[in-house]
Scaffold this active site. Structure first.
Site, PDB file in Angstrom:
ATOM      1  N   CYS A 102       0.845  -1.201   0.000  1.00  0.00           N
ATOM      2  CA  CYS A 102       0.000   0.000   0.000  1.00  0.00           C
ATOM      3  C   CYS A 102       0.880   1.251   0.000  1.00  0.00           C
ATOM      4  CB  CYS A 102      -0.922  -0.025   1.214  1.00  0.00           C
ATOM      5  SG  CYS A 102      -1.883   1.484   1.430  1.00  0.00           S
ATOM      6  N   CYS A 105       0.010   3.829   2.782  1.00  0.00           N
ATOM      7  CA  CYS A 105       0.447   3.311   4.087  1.00  0.00           C
ATOM      8  C   CYS A 105       1.921   3.637   4.324  1.00  0.00           C
ATOM      9  CB  CYS A 105       0.229   1.802   4.155  1.00  0.00           C
ATOM     10  SG  CYS A 105      -1.487   1.292   3.950  1.00  0.00           S
TER      11      CYS A 105
END
Length: 540
Positions: A102, A105
């Site tokens: 991600c 993230c």
């Protein structure tokens, strides 16, 4: 001389020639420009005093914590450590659900780590890899990454998805998590309810993961042993089941809401709990095996679970409850047999008590038995068309005429009265003098009977005759008519009788269309009237 050596000498001579042919002022000017480029511009503030020492850097506010060590505030969570790191954390927790692939993230996690370090231990950051702990992310209903949950005292208080919009939004979230201010916007009632459900799921997963298989087996064996001891102590399988159901109810309340302290207390002074649980050591041992201890702070005698904690782990409680359910299911037949014997014994004792009461009443009764008069006739009398029932007492030698004279309602003498008793097949009219002279004994109405009195039967007959005449007149007046269309002839004007009819070829005929019975009706009128007069209505 080799060719390569001659070439190198040529390059060296050319380079020397270039240096020799560059004027000196050009070289000096180039060097000056390089030195100026290396110089830095320094802005001096007004009022600057070079004799004073430089000011020291500003100290952090008084009471503010210093930076914390990374290993003290940043953790990586798994199913086994979730209970300790998140649910039992002494400080608020930022639970960062992320994935290695991600992109957002990777940008958010370092910022959260810096916040946790600068926070000085006021909260901790717990990172959870959703690819490695799918059961936890599924329980939290994570649908996008990154997702950050704010958890305080084991409860989820708020969360956000994706990157924060701005610094102000993140600051507001942290202030709400630490309890310094309210979330803006406020958490809705629907969100609070959803967070409570997610918190309960998180507690179940954390408790189950931290409760080893060996601990589970030991608790199951201990619970089964105590249930068997309970049967021996109570002496009856059905009584032991009653106690087991009360224990199960107490455990289910804690599982339903592990945060509510009311469900984690057991009042042993309660009549039902004391009668079914408090008096039996095996029952108390089952409660103690899941963590209940004596509540010394309470005035009342009782037990408490998780004293001083915000919530308790429900894993051992669920194991004990499931073990009780399995024990009840396996012994269902024995429990039913014991319960049936118990009910039969209660019924037998009840019958014995009732029999003793009857014997006592017969012995203590001084009343003489009631003597029935053999010459008394008790009649239940009802007037036709009425619902009220009258009680009438007459002598056995009284006649039916006496019965009519003692009717509870006034009846004119010109009206005919009919006495009907379906059970005795009795149907007597007042005009029948011979039948009316019979006694009640001869009419088989002794000692009791139910009769119906019908008043005014003559009027009913007249009404029946009139109705028959009316029906005959209705049949007579009913005639069948035809239209021009029904007989296949179409008039110049539709639906009109006696119009000109097209006969074809330009010829028109005048024809009167009448009813089928009009011709014969006039001739037979007198005969039908005579027949109507001869019809007599049947007696109902």
């Amino acid at each position: 001389m080799p060719k390569r050596k001659r070439k190198n000498m040529h390059v060296q001579r050319q380079h020397t020639w270039k240096k020799k042919n560059v004027p000196n002022f050009v070289l000096k000017r180039s060097k000056k420009k390089k030195d100026e480029a290396k110089m830095k511009t320094v802005n001096v503030k007004s009022g600057f005093d070079p004799s004073q020492p430089a000011a020291a850097p500003k100290a952090p506010p008084k009471g503010a914590p210093g930076p914390a060590k990374k290993e003290d505030v940043i953790f990586q969570a798994t199913s086994e450590t979730l209970q300790k790191l998140v649910l039992e954390s002494p400080v608020p927790v930022l639970l960062d659900v992320y994935a290695d692939w991600c992109g957002p993230c990777k940008a958010l996690t370092p910022a959260l780590e810096q916040m946790a370090i600068k926070g000085g231990g006021m909260f901790r950051l717990v990172k959870l890899n959703t690819d490695e702990e799918r059961n936890i992310s599924a329980a939290l209903e994570v649908q996008s990454l990154p997702t950050v949950f704010g958890i305080r005292d084991g409860k989820i208080v708020h969360h956000f998805k994706g990157m924060p919009r701005d610094e102000k939004m993140m600051q507001n979230f942290m202030m709400g998590l630490l309890g310094a201010a309210k979330f803006n916007p406020l958490v809705t009632a629907e969100e609070k309810e959803n967070y409570e459900e997610l918190s309960k799921k998180l507690i179940k997963i954390g408790g189950a993961s931290g409760f080893s298989f060996a601990q589970r087996e030991r608790l199951q064996v201990r619970t089964n042993d105590k249930l068997q001891e309970l049967v021996d102590v109570r002496g009856d399988m059905s009584d032991a089941e009653e106690t087991a159901k009360v224990i199960r109810s107490l455990l289910s309340n804690v599982i339903r809401d592990p945060f509510d302290l009311r469900f984690r207390k057991v009042n042993l002074e309660n009549k039902i709990i004391d009668a079914r649980v408090g008096q039996f050591p095996p029952a108390l041992a089952i409660l103690r095996s899941v963590g209940f201890v004596t509540n010394k702070d309470s005035v009342k005698k009782g037990l408490i679970l998780g004293k001083g904690k915000t919530f308790v782990s429900v894993a051992p409680i669920m194991v004990a409850r499931d073990t009780i359910d399995k024990w009840i299911d396996m012994n269902r037949r024995a429990i039913a047999t014991a319960l049936r014997k118990k009910q039969d014994e209660v019924a037998r004792l009840k019958l014995l008590d009732e029999a003793e009461e009857v014997d006592t009443d017969e012995e203590d009764s001084d009343d003489e038995p009631e003597v029935l008069d053999p010459n008394e006739c008790n009649l239940k009398l009802r007037i036709e068309g009425k619902k009220k029932i009258h009680d009438l007492k007459l002598a056995a030698d009284d006649t039916l005429e006496d019965l009519i004279n003692n009717l509870p309602v006034a009846v004119s003498k010109d009206k005919e009265i009919t006495i009907i008793c379906m059970a005795r097949r009795l149907n007597v009219k007042s005009s029948n003098e011979k039948a009316m002279a019979k006694t009640l004994r001869e009419s088989k109405l002794m000692p009791t009977a139910s009769i119906v009195i019908k008043i005014g039967s003559g009027a009913t007959q007249a009404g029946g005759s009139n109705s028959m005449k009316e029906r005959a007149a209705a049949r007579k007046s009913k005639t069948k008519t035809h239209t021009m269309q029904s007989i296949g002839i179409y008039a110049k004007d539709d639906n009109a009788k006696g119009e000109l009819i097209d006969g074809g070829g330009g010829t028109w005929y005048e024809q009167d269309v009448t009813t089928d019975d009009e011709g014969e009706g006039a001739e037979n009128t007198g005969e039908e009237e005579e027949k109507d007069e001869d019809i007599e209505p049947t007696e109902e």
